[in-house]
Design an enzyme around this catalytic site. Sequence first.
Site, short mmCIF file in Angstrom:
data_model
loop_
_atom_site.label_atom_id
_atom_site.label_comp_id
_atom_site.label_asym_id
_atom_site.label_seq_id
_atom_site.Cartn_x
_atom_site.Cartn_y
_atom_site.Cartn_z
N THR A 463 -2.85 -7.64 -4.27
CA THR A 463 -4.23 -7.24 -4.08
C THR A 463 -4.84 -6.61 -5.32
O THR A 463 -6.04 -6.76 -5.58
CB THR A 463 -4.29 -6.20 -2.96
OG1 THR A 463 -3.21 -5.28 -3.21
CG2 THR A 463 -4.08 -6.83 -1.60
N ARG A 625 -18.29 0.91 -1.47
CA ARG A 625 -18.18 0.90 -2.93
C ARG A 625 -17.06 -0.05 -3.34
O ARG A 625 -15.93 0.05 -2.84
CB ARG A 625 -17.85 2.30 -3.45
CG ARG A 625 -17.73 2.36 -4.98
CD ARG A 625 -16.95 3.57 -5.45
NE ARG A 625 -17.54 4.80 -4.96
CZ ARG A 625 -18.64 5.36 -5.50
NH1 ARG A 625 -19.22 4.82 -6.53
NH2 ARG A 625 -19.12 6.47 -4.98
N ILE A 626 -17.36 -0.98 -4.21
CA ILE A 626 -16.35 -1.91 -4.69
C ILE A 626 -15.70 -1.29 -5.92
O ILE A 626 -16.40 -0.94 -6.89
CB ILE A 626 -16.98 -3.28 -5.01
CG1 ILE A 626 -17.56 -3.91 -3.73
CG2 ILE A 626 -15.96 -4.21 -5.66
CD1 ILE A 626 -16.57 -4.13 -2.61
N LEU A 627 -14.39 -1.14 -5.89
CA LEU A 627 -13.71 -0.47 -7.01
C LEU A 627 -13.55 -1.40 -8.21
O LEU A 627 -13.61 -0.96 -9.35
CB LEU A 627 -12.34 0.06 -6.58
CG LEU A 627 -12.39 1.22 -5.56
CD1 LEU A 627 -10.98 1.69 -5.25
CD2 LEU A 627 -13.22 2.38 -6.10
N LYS A 630 -13.98 -7.86 -9.86
CA LYS A 630 -13.20 -9.07 -10.10
C LYS A 630 -12.09 -9.22 -9.05
O LYS A 630 -11.89 -10.31 -8.48
CB LYS A 630 -12.59 -8.99 -11.50
CG LYS A 630 -11.84 -10.23 -11.93
CD LYS A 630 -11.37 -10.08 -13.38
CE LYS A 630 -10.68 -11.34 -13.85
NZ LYS A 630 -10.21 -11.19 -15.23
N GLN A 635 -10.11 -11.28 -3.69
CA GLN A 635 -9.72 -11.10 -2.30
C GLN A 635 -10.55 -11.99 -1.38
O GLN A 635 -10.03 -12.63 -0.46
CB GLN A 635 -9.90 -9.63 -1.89
CG GLN A 635 -8.84 -8.71 -2.46
CD GLN A 635 -7.48 -9.03 -1.90
OE1 GLN A 635 -7.27 -9.02 -0.68
NE2 GLN A 635 -6.55 -9.36 -2.76
N GLY A 700 -9.65 -6.85 2.12
CA GLY A 700 -8.47 -7.71 2.02
C GLY A 700 -8.39 -8.83 3.05
O GLY A 700 -7.72 -9.84 2.82
N GLU A 701 -9.04 -8.65 4.19
CA GLU A 701 -8.90 -9.65 5.25
C GLU A 701 -10.22 -10.35 5.59
O GLU A 701 -10.21 -11.49 6.08
CB GLU A 701 -8.34 -9.00 6.52
CG GLU A 701 -6.90 -8.56 6.40
CD GLU A 701 -6.52 -7.56 7.48
OE1 GLU A 701 -7.00 -6.41 7.44
OE2 GLU A 701 -5.75 -7.93 8.37
#
Length: 734
Positions: A463, A625-627, A630, A635, A700-701
């Site tokens: 991940t 918030r997207i860390l 990329k 994902q 992730g899913e």
Amino acid sequence: MTILERPRHVGPGVDRVDGPQKVTGAARYPNDFSHPDMAHAALVRATIAAGRVARLDTGAAESAPGVLAVLTHLNAPRLATGPSALLATPPPPLRDDRILYYGQYVAVVVADTPERASAAARRIEVGYEPAEPLLDIHDPRAERLPDPWGSDASWGDTRAALDDAHVVIEASYTTAENTNNPLGLFSTLAEWDGDTLTVHDSTQWPTRVRATLAQMFGVPEAGVRVLVLYVGGGFGAGLRVWPHVILTAMAARQTGRPVKLVMTRPEMFTGIGHRPATVQHIRIGATRDGRLTAIEHESRSTVAIEGDNIEPCATVSTAAYACPNVTAHDEQVRLNIPWTNSMRAPGEAQGNFVLESAIDELSHALGIDPLELRLRNYAEVHPRSGLPWSSKALRECYEVGAERFGWSRRVPEPGSMREGDWLVGYGMAGISYFWYQAPCQARATVRGDGTAYVRSAVTDIGTGTYTIMTQLAAELLGLEQDRVTFGLGDTSMPPGPQAGGSGLTAALGSAVHAACRNLVRAFLDAAAADPASPLAGCDLDDVAVTGGRVHRVGEPERGESYAGILAMRGLDELSADGDSTPRTPQEAGMAPAGPFGARFVEVRVDPELGRLSVARVVSAIDGGRILNEKLARSQIIGGTVGGIGMAMFEDTVSDPGTGRIANATLGDYLVPVNADIPDMDVSFVGGPDAFNPIGVKGVGEIGLVGMAAAIANAVFHATGKRIRSVPITIDRLL
Ligand code: MCN
Ligand code: MOS
């Protein structure tokens, strides 16, 4: 210390910190470890689905060259049972002569080479006394478990509302069994030294492996160390401690040698769980102008005899739309099948297929655009609790996705869009994914040379955990990324939860946040010992961290470097721990939101041959918030590929008489290949979530969810044919 207001290190698409190790082969996966006097294990699997072992002839195997031990239920040590908590450990292997599923282990052979172990394993003769297996989800003799995980819900009066509805949509759907199939073959290496045990294992949950091994072998947990620096994927398969892990540790203990086991691909189909089949029934009632008045969703999924599995399919219908009358009921049917288990988006994947297909059926029946129908029933608050969401940008997902896709070009009438001989279809689906976050601990250290080391006993299953936690710690400690190392995959580190439920980023990120804050506080305390320090009297909220320095907010000059504070106090380093246990919704006064999303899909169907292909996928996702954009995009792309697999290809087929899986190889079990994968457009919308301190939600899913419905809905739009079973294969299409 105000953090993450203007982040420098989190957000942009930083390359993986472990990328070079991975592409040069330097990254060490569990089966890359070895030991000079290591022995190798091979498994023998039952060839019936129910009954008992009546006869065992191990003589030829025992006298085969290089063989050190043959363990069967006749001579295997008796073990205690493992944890029965969430994602329980299956009963101890080789405990008796009963066979409950095809592929259950009946023996393990240990030899000096892997080839000799598997050659000897083939020489074991097993005689069975078979019983008639329960293999069919519709078998009336099979035990049924109503509401097995306590998620059933009912509000309003669904039956009455359905009777009164202007329009009712009613249909049954089925979804096939799927197999996780991570590329990396699962592997375990176990080494005992007295009562201490060291294990390298392909797991998503090292602390659970440690607890399980300690409990089952009756040794102190402190003496068990589980290591997993890299995993070649899991998709849920690594969430349990499977019997092969126990057998490897057992074999090592019995032979007094380190023992390694690498599963074969066919063993990966029976030994590490799979997505259950489901049969689902849904009824939706609505007014003529498209207001939902009732949803009744019932689902049945399969579970192994003695197994447990969480597969909340009907539950999907309790979180997606504003609707005054809802009834959701899940149940399980016990069968003589290998253990069912979480596979990327368990329950959500199948439940969303049903709900979002039925919404599409309703939109067609009412003559309302599918997107417009969803907007008319938008759940402004959490439907079940009435609490406000901690964040929800589903409307933006719809808007951005529709815009980027060109949804307005859709001609409503099925079969009306063509390109040459191909029928063209546009389909969509919405997603309201569940929230999950487990408690987690982390430790952060800053050393005299200005570098930091942050760690927790979690995993990176592909991940990007290593990378995002390096970014986050760099941000929170005010260091450049190359000064920060993030460590994981070792149970001697502070305990962390599974990489699962799309919840690790929130859990671990919150723990890292706490540890870093506590560490900065520790530096403040150390500095305050000197009354002349420019930081004397400062609170956490009074300071910021940049360039390896702690300084007063807005006054970069008035501060001290980490190195300076350590030197002044004569310290080599300072460390602090962080703990993140999520609040309850009641404490927080809000419903913790999972990610939301909208998928838009264009398909082509060849009406003569029944060929189906996906031409375009547009995804708009609210992940808080997207860390790392990329990695988060990766994902969604990976999940989308899995969703195309579920929708069009993946089907674990068992022989109805014997329960033998007929396609347990990657040659026979179809997964999408590059030629099946179209252009994929991914956008992230929304902003930081309010539930955890770093504002993240999981991604992730969700990338897998919605694909089955969007593709089936696009197929309907292309052909006028409603397919209510996945995978959508040629026979179903013609
Ligand atoms: N991420 C991000 N910003 C966020 C959330 C996530 O940048 N706000 C990115 C990060 O790179 C992070 C990744 O997305 O590492 C996934 O984060 P999260 O959604 O918290 O999921 P987990 O870390 O809990 O990972 C488990 C999840 C699950 S449950 C399955 S199943 C799955 C998945 O991740 N299996 C995978 N993605 C997988 N990806 C790979 N390569 N292999 C698997 O087996
Ligand atoms: Mo994911 S199926 O929760 O590992």
